[in-house]
Design a protein around this motif. Sequence first.
Motif, PDB file in Angstrom:
ATOM      1  N   VAL A 259       0.857  -1.192   0.000  1.00 46.56           N
ATOM      2  CA  VAL A 259       0.000   0.000   0.000  1.00 46.56           C
ATOM      3  C   VAL A 259       0.889   1.237   0.000  1.00 46.56           C
ATOM      4  N   PHE A 260       0.759   2.056  -1.044  1.00 49.09           N
ATOM      5  CA  PHE A 260       1.389   3.377  -1.089  1.00 49.09           C
ATOM      6  C   PHE A 260       0.311   4.397  -0.742  1.00 49.09           C
ATOM      7  N   SER A 261       0.607   5.253   0.233  1.00 46.88           N
ATOM      8  CA  SER A 261      -0.401   6.210   0.694  1.00 46.88           C
ATOM      9  C   SER A 261       0.239   7.577   0.861  1.00 46.88           C
ATOM     10  N   TRP A 262      -0.603   8.608   0.781  1.00 44.23           N
ATOM     11  CA  TRP A 262      -0.115   9.988   0.708  1.00 44.23           C
ATOM     12  C   TRP A 262      -0.859  10.859   1.711  1.00 44.23           C
ATOM     13  N   ASP A 263      -0.113  11.490   2.621  1.00 39.66           N
ATOM     14  CA  ASP A 263      -0.717  12.357   3.639  1.00 39.66           C
ATOM     15  C   ASP A 263      -0.880  13.770   3.094  1.00 39.66           C
ATOM     16  N   GLY A 264      -2.057  14.326   3.263  1.00 41.42           N
ATOM     17  CA  GLY A 264      -2.314  15.687   2.799  1.00 41.42           C
ATOM     18  C   GLY A 264      -3.009  15.730   1.460  1.00 41.42           C
ATOM     19  N   ALA A 265      -2.386  15.161   0.445  1.00 39.36           N
ATOM     20  CA  ALA A 265      -2.971  14.961  -0.882  1.00 39.36           C
ATOM     21  C   ALA A 265      -3.619  16.210  -1.457  1.00 39.36           C
ATOM     22  N   GLY A 266      -2.814  17.243  -1.693  1.00 40.71           N
ATOM     23  CA  GLY A 266      -3.271  18.423  -2.418  1.00 40.71           C
ATOM     24  C   GLY A 266      -2.391  18.653  -3.628  1.00 40.71           C
ATOM     25  N   GLU A 267      -2.890  19.406  -4.566  1.00 40.86           N
ATOM     26  CA  GLU A 267      -2.140  19.698  -5.794  1.00 40.86           C
ATOM     27  C   GLU A 267      -1.738  21.166  -5.804  1.00 40.86           C
ATOM     28  N   ASP A 268      -0.431  21.428  -5.829  1.00 41.02           N
ATOM     29  CA  ASP A 268       0.049  22.793  -5.950  1.00 41.02           C
ATOM     30  C   ASP A 268       0.849  22.918  -7.246  1.00 41.02           C
ATOM     31  N   ASP A 269       1.669  23.953  -7.369  1.00 46.41           N
ATOM     32  CA  ASP A 269       2.389  24.188  -8.622  1.00 46.41           C
ATOM     33  C   ASP A 269       3.404  23.097  -8.934  1.00 46.41           C
ATOM     34  N   ASN A 270       3.813  22.320  -7.933  1.00 39.58           N
ATOM     35  CA  ASN A 270       4.762  21.246  -8.169  1.00 39.58           C
ATOM     36  C   ASN A 270       4.117  19.994  -8.763  1.00 39.58           C
TER      37      ASN A 270
ATOM     38  N   GLY B 147      -8.982  18.019   5.001  1.00 39.99           N
ATOM     39  CA  GLY B 147     -10.240  18.706   4.735  1.00 39.99           C
ATOM     40  C   GLY B 147     -10.061  20.167   4.364  1.00 39.99           C
ATOM     41  N   ILE B 148      -9.129  20.877   5.040  1.00 34.48           N
ATOM     42  CA  ILE B 148      -9.008  22.308   4.774  1.00 34.48           C
ATOM     43  C   ILE B 148      -8.434  22.600   3.393  1.00 34.48           C
ATOM     44  N   TYR B 149      -7.937  21.586   2.689  1.00 31.84           N
ATOM     45  CA  TYR B 149      -7.474  21.823   1.324  1.00 31.84           C
ATOM     46  C   TYR B 149      -8.633  22.108   0.364  1.00 31.84           C
ATOM     47  N   LEU B 150      -9.869  21.913   0.839  1.00 28.87           N
ATOM     48  CA  LEU B 150     -11.042  22.277   0.041  1.00 28.87           C
ATOM     49  C   LEU B 150     -11.812  23.431   0.676  1.00 28.87           C
ATOM     50  N   LEU B 151     -11.219  24.076   1.678  1.00 26.00           N
ATOM     51  CA  LEU B 151     -11.874  25.205   2.345  1.00 26.00           C
ATOM     52  C   LEU B 151     -11.026  26.454   2.110  1.00 26.00           C
ATOM     53  N   PRO B 152     -11.573  27.474   1.439  1.00 23.65           N
ATOM     54  CA  PRO B 152     -10.777  28.685   1.209  1.00 23.65           C
ATOM     55  C   PRO B 152     -10.502  29.431   2.511  1.00 23.65           C
ATOM     56  N   GLU B 153      -9.392  30.141   2.547  1.00 24.13           N
ATOM     57  CA  GLU B 153      -9.026  30.847   3.772  1.00 24.13           C
ATOM     58  C   GLU B 153     -10.075  31.882   4.158  1.00 24.13           C
ATOM     59  N   SER B 154     -10.756  32.449   3.174  1.00 26.40           N
ATOM     60  CA  SER B 154     -11.804  33.426   3.489  1.00 26.40           C
ATOM     61  C   SER B 154     -12.943  32.813   4.289  1.00 26.40           C
ATOM     62  N   GLU B 155     -13.041  31.477   4.271  1.00 29.78           N
ATOM     63  CA  GLU B 155     -14.091  30.774   5.012  1.00 29.78           C
ATOM     64  C   GLU B 155     -13.515  29.984   6.190  1.00 29.78           C
ATOM     65  N   ARG B 156     -12.316  30.301   6.613  1.00 28.63           N
ATOM     66  CA  ARG B 156     -11.618  29.494   7.603  1.00 28.63           C
ATOM     67  C   ARG B 156     -12.345  29.410   8.933  1.00 28.63           C
ATOM     68  N   LEU B 157     -13.142  30.434   9.290  1.00 29.64           N
ATOM     69  CA  LEU B 157     -13.840  30.394  10.572  1.00 29.64           C
ATOM     70  C   LEU B 157     -14.889  29.288  10.636  1.00 29.64           C
TER      71      LEU B 157
ATOM     72  N   ALA C 297      -7.419  22.748  -8.590  1.00 30.49           N
ATOM     73  CA  ALA C 297      -6.498  21.724  -9.077  1.00 30.49           C
ATOM     74  C   ALA C 297      -6.595  20.457  -8.226  1.00 30.49           C
ATOM     75  N   THR C 298      -6.756  20.628  -6.923  1.00 24.71           N
ATOM     76  CA  THR C 298      -6.897  19.473  -6.037  1.00 24.71           C
ATOM     77  C   THR C 298      -8.188  18.722  -6.328  1.00 24.71           C
ATOM     78  N   LEU C 299      -9.280  19.459  -6.545  1.00 28.32           N
ATOM     79  CA  LEU C 299     -10.547  18.816  -6.895  1.00 28.32           C
ATOM     80  C   LEU C 299     -10.405  17.975  -8.161  1.00 28.32           C
ATOM     81  N   GLU C 300      -9.711  18.514  -9.159  1.00 28.10           N
ATOM     82  CA  GLU C 300      -9.520  17.760 -10.404  1.00 28.10           C
ATOM     83  C   GLU C 300      -8.761  16.463 -10.144  1.00 28.10           C
ATOM     84  N   GLN C 301      -7.697  16.541  -9.337  1.00 26.96           N
ATOM     85  CA  GLN C 301      -6.907  15.342  -9.066  1.00 26.96           C
ATOM     86  C   GLN C 301      -7.693  14.321  -8.250  1.00 26.96           C
TER      87      GLN C 301
END
Length: 423
Positions: A104-115, A138-148, A172-176
């Motif tokens: 099993v290969f697994s990935w913590d965080g799993a977001g897509e940035d410029d890299n 979870g917060i990788y799908l929550l914009p900072e403007s909605e952080r509260l 980009a993360t949603l697409e991946q």
Amino acid sequence: MVTHTTRRTATLVAIGALALGMTACSLSGEGGDGGDKGEERHESASGGSGEEGEDGEEGSGGDDAGPAPQLLGDGSTADTGPQPHQPPDPEPLAPGEEPPQFVVFSWDGAGEDDNQLFSRFREIGERYDADMTYFLSGIYLLPESERLNYEPPGRQPGASDIGYLSDEHIAATLEQVRLAWTEGNEIGTHFNGHFCGPTGGSSWSVEDWIDEIDQAKWMVQNWRTTTGLTDEEPLPFDYEEELIGGRAPCLEGQENLLPAAAESGFRYDSSGNALQVWPRQRHGVWDISLQSVPMPGRSFETLSMDYNFMVNQSGEGSGDPAMWPTWQAEMHDGLMAAFDRANEGNRAPLIIGNHFNQWNGGIYMDAVADVISEICPRDGVECVSFRQLVDWLDAQDPEVLERMRGLGVGEAPPGGWESFLAG
């Protein structure tokens, strides 16, 4: 336990200014990869979203793929039917049958940035027929403007020890995530704010963990509302059904997380430290933790994760670039040694954890890519997601699993598998 009715009904639909860039340990790296695509082992299941990725890859169906997707909640997710590209339903081992060598290969965080490391390893998985588990924060799908809208246990609303993503990187993360699931991979959770230490997960109660799980679900199920990205396609799964496990930040708090996971319907957890032996259930949840693996040239073993190799090589900072080739070889050779002793011994599943990172010039990403290319195409080896592994475990005779759990690290069954599991 905090309830989130107010949060769910009061969130405004808005696209905020670009959020801060990623500072999470799980995101930063670069690289490409070559090689030939391995032979397909999985057949597509019926159903799917019928979408096609921007790179021209087929999605999970077409005009004859079955009923139209059923949008859920605000349309952030959708029930598109059975997940495509899954192995056949597992069967119990026959008497005397050798178990597969699972990895099993697994990935913590799993977001897509410029890299673009999420997309890089998605493509590597497709090339070498390796299904993986992506633990989405979870917060990788929550914009900072909605952080509260995020209320972490014991912290101020909006607090997080990892950065919120920009709108561009959320999209980009949603697409991946869409593509990963459609290609047969699993979407688990890395929870939310990545809190470690005395006031992190190790101090959380069972109720705190349940609340953190609920909030992780809410962020995935309501990104269309919180981001205002209404032109984006829904994620092609019901997250209530898809989410069956996760890994805690810093591997802390598993004792209270396990009963919380059981109450939340999880089937496994990967938040602990273990030896390379067959897993067992705790609180009715499969404990499939990271494992101690060889550290070449050292008198000790380390955890089967890129971060732990790095800390043992250069501490938590970047080390001498002249050492990078040596350190990359150490991680590669350590993981291969762990694979060999399992494959030739007790055949316990090998559990490998990673982050999308650029630590020490991205050498750990390159080491993992090489390991995937070397072991996943081999006969008798199954590179699977945690979901696929627990499906197989649940299909086995408990007495057979208990017998295999009696084998120590690297211990081959006396007399061979045919004798050891002979009825």
